[in-house]
Every structure is written in C-alpha cells, then in structure tokens.
Scaffold this active site. Structure first.
Site, PDB file in Angstrom:
ATOM      1  CD  GLN A 226       5.770   5.952  10.317  1.00 49.72           C
ATOM      2  OE1 GLN A 226       6.639   4.755  10.793  1.00 49.72           O
ATOM      3  NE2 GLN A 226       4.825   5.283  10.188  1.00 49.72           N
ATOM      4  NE  ARG A 373       5.199   1.490   0.867  1.00 50.97           N
ATOM      5  CZ  ARG A 373       5.080   1.837   0.206  1.00 50.97           C
ATOM      6  NH1 ARG A 373       6.793   1.769   0.340  1.00 50.97           N
ATOM      7  NH2 ARG A 373       4.885   2.970  -0.630  1.00 50.97           N
ATOM      8  CD  GLU A 743       0.565   0.286   5.171  1.00 48.63           C
ATOM      9  OE1 GLU A 743      -1.484   0.108   5.443  1.00 48.63           O
ATOM     10  OE2 GLU A 743       0.901   1.363   6.393  1.00 48.63           O
TER      11      GLU A 743
END
Lengths: 790, 288, 155
Positions: A226, A373, A743
């Site tokens: 990521q 998240r 999120e």
C-alpha cells in the site's frame, strides 16, 4: 451528483460530481488484472515458511536436513543464516525491532522460523513441514493485564534495557482540568470494554516476487504494497541496497485495508534469497499465514468516563487504554503518535476538558496494530465515545439522540479546537443527525419499540455519530519512520491533449484510476477517458507515502488538483498567446479558453497542449508537465450519523438488523458512485466486527481465528441492507473541498450496531456487551438482567 | 496450502471401487464430492495414500423413490437433494443449510454421512428419520444397516476394509408426517453451532405415531434424543408435551463451551430449537 | 497422469500430478490467472470455475477429476468479442472494487441467471453466499446480477 454540489463539467468530460464508470474495470472483468500471484518469471523459485506451533519457547536447535533432502528444494533459510547477513532482525514502523526468522526464542504462534526455497509451491510446502525445531516451551502471556502483572514472563528478553513487558505510555489532554471537572460533576458514567483483535483479511493475501539481478544489482520487487515508495526507502535502509537500484512494483491489489502497509519477514527472506541465489523468488501467503502472522487491528482494552452536569451536559472525559501489542511493537502509524489518533476520542461533542492515557503491553501474540480500514486508532476512539454517550443518556433518562443533539459541537463553532488539540475543519452535526432521524421516523420508531416491549419483543434502536480525523498529514506532526506524510502527483499533458497522471498513492480497489482522473478533468477539462493514471511503480511515480488512513484524496487528491492548477496557469499563458489576448481577459471553463466578451474567440485545452510542444510563446518553458508535493495544512474531519434498528430473539440471543440508515458527510464527493460503494463496503466490515469477526487466543496462546472457518467474514446473506444518505459541508482547506471516505463507515458503524443491541436490552439495565456481540453473550446478559425468556 | 502426494484411481463401477479400496489398504479413501476430505488434505490433517474417485460411476448418481424409500446414491450432491421434489420433511429442510451453495454443488450427502463429523448436518436428519445405509464390500457383497449402526464416534464409521457406502435410504412415511431442521450457524458455510432435526408422523386420530429428534454439534457424535422421542409417541401433540420433549432433549445434549458459545447457552438453544422444530414438523404434518 | 479437458471450449491435454488442485491447474498449467486463490478452507470462493456449467470451488477439486469434463473460467465469459451481460452489468452497477472476487462472482451470477432470470434480492444473496467480497458490501453485486438477469430476460 450530490445535492450540495454543482457540476462544473459536462458528462463527456466527467469531472467532479459525475458517477463515471471506472477505468480500471475493463481489465478486471475479463480476468486480465495483474495480481501478485499472477506474476511468473523465468526460473522463478517458490518459498514456504515453517512457523512456530507454540506461542512462547526458547529454540534449542533447528534441523533442516530432512527438508533440504526433498528433491526440488534449493535452499533452507534459518535465522542463523539470516543473522550471518545481519538480517535476522528488522526495524518496525513504530521504532521497535522484529525478528525476521527467530534465532533465540519464538514469541507467538505462527512466528517465522525457517523458509524453504524450492522449484514449485507443492515441494516447498512438503519440505517446510519437515523442518524440525527443538523447543523449550515457556509460559505464554496471553493478555495485556497478565503481561503487566508482577512476575509475568519477560517476552522481550533480547531487548537491551527492557525489564518488563511495557511497550509505551502516552497521554494527551489536561489531567488537572479533567480531574477538576469530574470533582464538580453531578454524575459520572463509566464503561469498560474490549475492542477485540480483528484482522483486515483482504481476499488477496500478501506476497512478493523478488527479482534481483546478480549482474546489474537491479532489485525489482513486486509486492502487495500500500506504500511502495516508503517500502523502497526502508528496503534501502534495512538491506543496504542502493535505492536507485530498487524498484518496487505494487500491481493490482486485491484489497488492503491496512494489512499491506507493513513490511513482513517473508518479504525480507524472499529478497535475501533472490539476492543469494540469483533467481527470482516468489512467496505468497496462505490464508492461515495471513491471519496468524500479519498486521492485525484493534485489541484495545478501554475504560472511559464522562463527567456530566445536572442539566445533562458533558463536562469532561477520561479515557484509559491498555493496548495488546503482540510480541513486537509494529503499529503502522505516525512516529510521534504512540496510540495513533486515539485522542480524537472526544468525538463530536463540545466540552472543555479531556485526559487520555494509553499503555501498550507485549504479549505472546502476533504483532501488528495496523490501521484496519481506519485512520490510526480512530475506530477504537469513536467506538468508546459513542458507547459512553449512549450510556450517559440512559443514566440521565434521556433519549440518546436528544442527548447527542444537546452536546454536539455547533455549526458556528467550526473550526473547533478539541480538548486534545485537534482542529476540526467543518461540519454541521445537528443537520446530519436530524436528517438521519427523519429518514427512519425516529419518533415513530421509539413508539414502535415501546409497543414491542409491551408484547415481550425486544427491539433496539442504535444511534452513533462519529467524527473521523483523516488525511495524514501535516508534516509538522506526521511522519512514518521519519518520512513526512505529504503526497504527490505528476501530470503530463501530451501534444494530442491526452494526459498521464502519476501518483504517490496506490489504489487497492478504491478507484484511483477514475477519481483522480476526474480531478484533472475537472480542473483542465480533459475528458476522464483521455487520462491514464499510473501508480504503484516507484520507477515511474513521484514519491509519496501511500494509501491508508483515508489519506489518498486529502493528500494525493489535493496534489492532483494543485498540479492541474499549475498546468492551467501555464495553459492560460499559451492560450493568451494563441488568442492574442491578455491572460486576464480569458475565461476558462470545461477545457475551453475564451476571450471574455467574445466567446467565439476560443481555444481548447487540446489546442493549448499541442501548442505547448509546437508553438510556444517566447520565454515560456516547453511542454505541459508538472508535479506537486502537497503538505496538508490540517487533517480533514468527515463525519456521519448512523441509525440501526435490530430485533433480538429473547429465547436465543440471536439478533438481526431490520434497518440501517447511514448518513455520511465527507465533503465534496468526486465520484458519488464510488463514494457510495466505499460506504457500503465499510458498513459491511463494521457489521462484521460487531457481530462475528474477531481473533482470540486460548490460554496456551493458540490463535483461534486462523482461517476463514473460524475468522468469520459475512456473506451477502448475513449482510444487512444499508440505506445511504448524505450532507455536504466541504473541507475549507482542501483544494476541492473533499475529506476522504474510505474508512468512515468502518469507524462509525460498530458503535451503531452495538448500541442497537444494548438499546434493545437497556430497559432491563444492560449497559455493555463486548464485541463481537455474539448471541450467547446477549443471552447471558438477558439471563443476568432477568429478562430472558424461558 | 497443498496436499501431500497420493495415488488416484478413477473407478468406473462399484466393483472396481471396492477392489481398489481393498487393495489400497487402510490409507485408501473414497473420493466423492471431496468437500470435507480435500480441505483436510490441504491442511495436512489427512494423508491418504490412495484416493478412489467414484464420481464417474453412473449408477451412484441417482436420487429416486422406490419401495417406500427415498434412495440417495453416493454421488448425489447436496444441491441435487435441495432442488428435488422427492425430498421431504427434515431431509428437504436440511439440504439448503448444508455448507454453502458452491459446496452443495459438489459435496455429497452420502459422503457427509460416511465422514461422521459430529458437526455434519445429515447424520442428525438420518437419525431422526430412521434411515438406513447401503454398503458394498470388496467381495461383491451388499448389506444394509441402520444409520445408528454406522456412526461409531467422531469421524469414525463402522465400515470395514474395502467397504463403501453406495446409498442412503430414508423411509417415506405413508400417513401424515412432517419434519424440520433448525440450524443455528454464525454465517452461511459455517458448521452448526446447534442443529436440531425433528420428524413426526401422526396416526388417523392425530396422535404421534412416530417421532425423531437428533442433534448436531452438541455431542461427540450426532445424538439421537431417544428419551424425548419416546415421551412423544402415542400422545396427542400439545405445547406442554413439546416443552417436555424439548427439555429432555436439552438434558441429553452434551455441549461444550467453545468459540461459538457457552455450553449453557447451547443447551438452551437445543431446547428452544427442539420445541420450534417440533412445532414446525407438526404444522407440516397437519397440512400434509 | 494425462487428462483431457475442454477449457473455455478448447480441448486440451495435459500431464499432471494427482495432487494438483484444479485451481493451480487452471492458473499455472492452463495459464488462466483470472481465477484466484483466497483461502485454504473452501470458504471464500474466489477460485470459482464452472465445471460442466456448475459453479464449484476449484481449490477443492483435483485437476485429475476434470478429465473428460468442461471447465469455464472468467476468460471464457466473453464470446465473439462481445462482453457477457454479467460483465457489462458489473461495470455499470459498480459491482467491483479491488476486482479480486469479481471473476468468481460473475461466474456464479452467469450460471445463476440461466436458472432464474428474474431473481429477488434475497435469491441473489442466497446464490452468492458461497463467495466472499471484502470491498463492496455486496449490494452492487446483487444489483449487477439482477440487471444481467433482466438483460437475459429481454433476450
């Protein structure tokens, strides 16, 4: 297109506010995505990991003879071998060190002990099972309370100066002012709750293909990352590889949710093996590998207290956290913030004082603490305050919605400085909450609930109003391993008017290839379909910190807007030259420069782009390219009001969601379709955590939740239907007014679900059931409250 | 994850299958749907040396009613049972709740029965409905035994070396009858936390002439609640009667506390689900 | 051992080991990487293929067992250069985010609408309940399958 937004481009350009179809879909619906495990290189070998079956043990010896003897096995790597290359340990993102392959002790079940490199994955698995390790089993530490108690076994005995299992202490706010407020309080409401360990569990597990050319020294690392740029720098620092020779390619990613932020031991061993063997090495986690060893989320034991005035106002909050960190402190979070952004725990409410204390403890469990998240511990914070507020309302006998409306920060108070130092950028919580309440007809629902209770049925109405702090972050506060958390965009407009946008952030399904193109389309009027978005390849993108913590739109999105504006300024110069007019006399709208007052004198952005390479005004640099590194002045603060209605089966404790309304305000929505998709997905994960999805351990430290039969991810059948609403109060400091949304729903919804179940039982005096709210816990609460049936 | 090596024989007839099984010895296993066996092999909990694939044996694929019985062949998939008009009562009720839709497309009822997993749904249904199983031996022999004699213990059946199950026979009641299967599962695809199969037959006066109750996941093996069954037989159905049977069933259960819930709660769920299951079975019988 | 199998309509022969899982056969031997792997326990369904037209989890079938049978994967959904209705619907209704579960979801959906071309929300949810998705919350997957069913109905 949202109610509060106006469109500045037509659909064929597809700028902000258009639900344009995603550009990334074409390859994905034909099976032409390129995920990590799809990469196959000539001569590539396969790695499998031998893991510890026990939670805590001293290693007496590792015997690799049988494993090495399996035909097809090329090498067996042990901690001892890694130590010879000074790679048995590696730094974590939180300043600790973590074992790559265990040399002295194993500290959690599933810890990496040895790796087998073989011709194919079946052979690697056969051989990994044959590695023999002689363990001297030690007492395991399976809770943070046990960890910090006197006489607990010392987990990190290798760490110089470490004499106990305490990882850190951290505090925020004003303890004196808070104490004073509690002393003067008419009532105090408290809550102790455990936010259980969870795991992001993206459907694609983590993996690497390490390809190091022994002649050129070029290291091409295909990784499920990521944060490819940050990973490149960390690889350079840890492995001592020259950074210009490291190329990290993060291909299509099958979901990340924070799980693909850290660097894992498998990456390091596969890279070292490729370096030593001179061949590409692939390592793909099994699901069990993923669940038992890679970055978990949450595991916060929290105690909160609210001081209340006689007239039902919140005066102060105290929060105390004990964090179960596992065997290594490897939270993926900003360096200066030991407990992330947990101090946003004052939530959506206006009160003067708060004091937050956090301690972390080592245990014999897998390390992690990733922002699953979530923006760095905000989920835990939001859960605590929303559960506390609900109980405060019960305590004073008031409706939980009314209690919130009285204590909310008022619209005119923004920008609002919280007692722990956040400056909330914008919001109108009252409007959001009332809109959600109107949607469910809150008053009628309460009446329905009362009728049902009279019939012996248990209906609960759960309310939660969250405020997130996302978009890390301003460089004065935010860095990861020293790297400031700005982000970047590079935009090149080619002579034919087509463009390529390169990003420092990296999609894992959020749709960057579409939404970021829409920002450019909005600013320059180039159609979305003429813009290619490149990300995830460190040789071909500008430096950035990656995608997590809902930071892409607040940082990378802002950088994209700013670089587009840079090119718009240059385009204006070129257009003025082409139109033989003064720059100040030009209007620019939807890709067309026209002379104010004589609109038929105009040129398009495509004309301008061609001129940038063929017909430039004197003294202007050729080309139409630029880059921008955006250091956000503040975080952004999305918020939302969620209302959940549940019915509880009093005989069994099984509960079912009858309705859920989720109102989100994330500022300007770039692509409403994608935003709603993000919210739907986030709500589902919130439901999962509140109802079924957790990782726990038995008293020996065995992980319960090591595969998808025990770690429960809801299917379409269990997942409730969600009804979405919105308001739009733009961020005043973000170039396009967007706040980030990926999120929000995961952060805000668990409290709403749990509050709903508690609300169904509240009249019996039930005030807490820890997540996941399993039916046996509900039933037990009913039994002890005397409200069980039969 | 990957299974360890083995040999594989594709059998074209029952005789071929039993011969191969016999030759393969005690580490040989039948491969039918494979939906329990293959995951166990991948997790390396099972290491058969030989798999005898029976999926190509045409005669094992039939689902039919004959001689007052529902006959389910050894390669009939759960999905076939779920979709069939021939299924009835507890059999029809249980079929859609076995595993998940894709596993049901491949997994077999008979394979699940042979597996004797105490968390498997089918053996409870067969215990409640009084089913028998058909067994073929390596010497060409065939025999039939009640399901109670097949189940020996957790993951243990009474089949001898070289023997395989070829079919399950469930008696089809001639009079008014009904059945249910109530499964508390945490999500689709999960094993039962508690499963209760119920089966009732009524005589012409509306009295219970036959009753079956069996439990999933709350004992070392699927458990037939014989005491509860016997209080039902010969009686007229009533709320009190069902409550008594439910209590006796709950008493007979041997649940254990685990990740799915406490033993006390599970016992309560057995009681509640038994009562509800009997009510459903009765309502079905009365409308049949 | 050698097996003969029709993959996406094309007959092929391959030499395989008995223990090779169908999913590995499809991905590595046949080179069709649109079929994915997401768990070890037959839980997630991202490895779904159609075996003789029926959706199964290819991680829980041995390649040896498809000898003489037909396997269809996501790469075979398109025909004559035209996307299948389910593929168009997944894009139109934003039925995918990361795209990892998508091939499986589309195959299950494609098989399902052949049996039921006017499914309710519940019927679709039941049909896809052997397949996990972590991104979408399923709602748009359901919408996409219903939309594809509608197109199927119109044909």
């Amino acid at each position: 297109m949202t109610a509060a937004q106006t469109l500045s481009t037509p659909p064929e350009i597809g700028g902000i506010g258009h639900s344009v179809p995603r550009q990334e879909d074409a390859r994905l619906i034909e099976g032409q995505g390129n995920f990590l495990d799809d990469i196959s290189l000539p001569g590539m070998l396969h790695m499998a990991i031998h893991r510890s079956p026990v939670a805590h043990a001293r290693i007496r010896g590792v015997n690799t003879e049988a494993a090495a003897a399996v035909p097809g096995v090329v090498a067996v790597v042990t901690g001892e071998l890694m130590a010879q290359h000074n790679l048995a340990w590696m730094p974590t993102l939180s300043g600790d060190t973590q074992a790559v392959l265990a040399t002295d002790k194993v500290r959690y079940q599933g810890q990496e002990v040895a790796c087998v490199i073989a011709s194919d994955p079946y052979t690697a698995a056969d051989a990994a099972a044959l590695v023999e390790v002689d363990y001297d089993v030690l007492d395991p530490v399976t809770s943070p309370q046990q960890s910090l108690a006197d006489g607990a076994p010392l987990i990190r005995d290798e760490k110089e100066g470490q004499t106990d299992n305490l990882v850190y202490t951290w505090e925020s706010g004003d303890s004196d002012a808070t104490d004073a407020a509690f002393d003067s309080a008419a009532r105090v409401v408290s809550l102790e709750t455990h936010y259980p360990r969870s795991h992001p569990a993206p459907l694609e597990t983590c993996g690497i293909v390490a390809d190091i050319n022994s002649v050129t020294g070029q290291a091409t690392l295909y990784m499920t990352s990521q944060a490819p740029h940050a990973h490149r720098t960390l690889f350079a620092l840890v492995a001592g590889l020259p950074e210009q020779n490291i190329r990290i390619i993060s291909p299509d990613i099958g979901g990340g949710f924070g799980n693909k932020v850290p660097i894992y031991p498998g990456y390091v061993v596969a890279t070292a093996a490729s370096l030593l063997l001179g061949t590409p090495v692939k390592w793909i986690e099994s699901r069990t590998d993923n669940l038992i060893s890679t970055g978990f989320g949450r595991d916060y034991h929290m105690r909160g207290e609210l001081a209340l005035s006689e007239d039902g106002r919140i005066l102060a909050l105290r929060a105390d956290v004990l964090s179960d960190q596992g065997a290594f402190y490897s939270d993926a979070q900003p360096s200066k913030l030991r407990a992330g952004l947990f101090h946003v725990v004052t939530g959506s409410y206006d009160f003067p004082s708060a004091h937050v204390t956090c301690r972390g403890a080592f245990t014999n469990k897998a390390p992690g603490g990733v922002a699953y998240r979530c923006s760095f511990r905000i989920t835990e914070a939001s859960y605590l305050i929303e559960r506390l507020v609900q109980n405060a309302a019960y305590e004073i006998g008031e409706d939980p919605a009314d209690f919130r409306l009285r204590n909310f920060i008022k619209p005119e108070q923004f920008p609002y400085t919280t007692p722990t130092g956040f400056v909330y950028d914008s919001g109108d919580y009252h409007t959001a909450m009332r809109k959600a309440m109107d949607e469910v007809d809150y008053t009628a629902l309460r009446a329905e609930q009362a009728e049902a209770r009279a019939e012996g049925r248990l209906i609960g109405i759960g309310v939660a109003h969250f405020t997130e702090a996302v978009g890390a972050g301003p460089s004065r506060t935010f860095d990861i391993a020293g790297l400031k958390m700005f982000d970047s965009a590079e935009l090149r407009v080619h002579p034919t008017g087509k463009a390529i946008l390169k990003l420092g952030v990296k999609t894992q399904g959020q749709g960057h290839e579409t939404t970021f193109a829409q920002i450019v389309a909005n600013e320059l009027g180039i159609p979305v379909t003429d813009i290619k978005v490149v990300h995830g390849d460190t040789d071909h993108t500008p430096y950035g910190l990656g995608t997590y913590g809902s930071r892409s739109t607040p940082t990378g999105g802002a950088a994209t807007a700013m670089v587009s504006r840079k090119l718009a300024d240059k385009s204006r110069k070129i257009a003025a030259h082409l139109l033989e007019a003064a720059e100040a006399d030009l209007d620019f709208s939807a890709g067309v420069f026209s002379v104010r007052g004589t609109p038929d004198r105009s040129v398009t952005i495509q004309d301008v782009a061609f001129a940038a390479y063929t017909n430039m005004p004197e003294g202007v640099e050729h080309g139409l390219e630029g880059s921008y590194y955006y250091d956000p002045p503040n975080l952004t603060f999305p918020y939302g009001s969620y209302i959940v209605v549940v019915e509880v089966d009093a005989e069994t404790g099984v509960w079912k969601v009858d309705r859920m309304v989720a109102l989100d305000d994330c500022g300007v929505r770039i692509n409403p379709m994608i935003v709603e998709g993000q919210i739907q997905g986030g709500l589902t994960e919130g439901f999962a955590k509140s109802s079924m999805q957790w990782i726990t351990f038995d008293e020996d430290g065995n992980c319960i939740g090591s595969n998808f039969m025990d770690y429960l991810v809801p299917t379409a059948w269990e997942t409730p239907r969600f009804e979405l609403l919105e308001t739009c109060v733009p961020s005043p400091h973000h170039p396009i007014g967007a706040k980030g949304v990926g999120e929000s729903a995961t952060v805000g919804s668990p409290a709403a679900f749990v509050n709903a179940v508690i609300d169904a039982l509240a009249h019996l005096g039930v005030r807490n059931i820890d997540m996941p709210v399993l039916p046996d816990r509900v039933w037990a609460a009913l039994q002890s409250a005397g409200g069980g049936v039969g | 994850m990957y299974p360890s090596s083995f040999d594989l024989t594709v059998a074209r007839s029952v005789a071929e299958a039993t011969a191969a099984l016999s030759e393969g010895g005690e580490d040989a296993r039948i491969l039918a749907g494979g939906q329990s066996l293959i995951p166990m092999m991948k997790l390396r909990f099972a290491f058969p040396s030989l798999l005898v694939d029976i999926n190509e044996i045409a005669e094992l694929a039939s689902l039919e009613r004959q001689n007052g019985e529902l006959r389910v062949g050894a390669t009939v998939r759960h999905a076939d049972v779920a979709a069939s008009d021939l299924a009835f009562g507890a059999v029809a009720a249980a079929a859609p709740w076995v595993a998940d839709p894709l596993v049901r497309n491949r997994g077999t009822l008979v394979g699940s029965v042979a597996h004797c997993d105490p968390e498997g749904d089918w053996n409870s249904v067969l215990l409640a409905t009084g089913a028998t199983v058909q067994i073929a031996g390596a010497d060409g022999s065939e025999r039939s035994i009640p399901i109670t004699e097949l189940i020996v213990g957790p993951f243990t059946n009474s089949l001898g070396e070289g023997e395989m199950l070829t079919a399950v026979h469930v008696p089809v009641p001639s009079g008014a009858s009904g059945g249910a299967y109530l499964k508390l599962e945490r999500k689709v695809g999960d094993y039962a936390t508690v499963g209760v199969a119920t089966h009732l037959e009524l005589d012409e006066d509306g009295r219970i002439s036959s009753a079956g109750i069996a439990l999933t996941s709350v004992a070392p093996s699927n458990l037939k609640a014989t005491e509860a069954e016997s209080v039902l037989i010969g009686e007229s159905p009533s709320g009190e009667l069902f409550a008594e049977a439910a209590s006796l069933t709950a008493d007979a259960a041997e649940p254990r506390s685990d990740i799915r819930g406490t033993a006390e709660w599970k016992r309560n769920v057995v009681r509640v689900y038994t009562r509800r299951g009997l009510e459903q079975a009765l309502s079905q019988a009365r409308s049949s | 051992m050698e097996i003969s199998v029709k993959i996406n309509g094309t007959p092929q022969k391959h030499e395989i080991e008995p223990r090779q899982l169908l999913v590995d056969f499809v991905r590595s031997t046949a080179g069709l990487t649109g079929t994915h792997i997401g768990c070890d326990t037959t839980s997630c369904g991202v490895c779904t293929v159609l075996l003789d037209g029926v959706p199964v989890k290819s991680c829980t079938v041995f390649a040896a067992q498809v000898d003489g049978h037909e396997v269809a994967t996501v790469e075979g959904l398109k025909s004559n250069g035209e996307l299948h209705a389910i593929q168009k619907a997944f894009t139109a209704h934003h039925g995918l985010q990361c795209g990892f579960c998508t091939p499986a979801m589309m195959l299950v959906g494609a098989a399902f609408i052949e049996e039921n071309d006017n499914p309710s929300d519940d019927e679709v949810r039941w049909a896809i309940s052997g397949n996990l998705c972590r991104c979408t919350g399923y709602v748009n997957i359901v919408k996409a399958i219903q939309a594809a069913a509608e197109e199927r109905r119109a044909q």
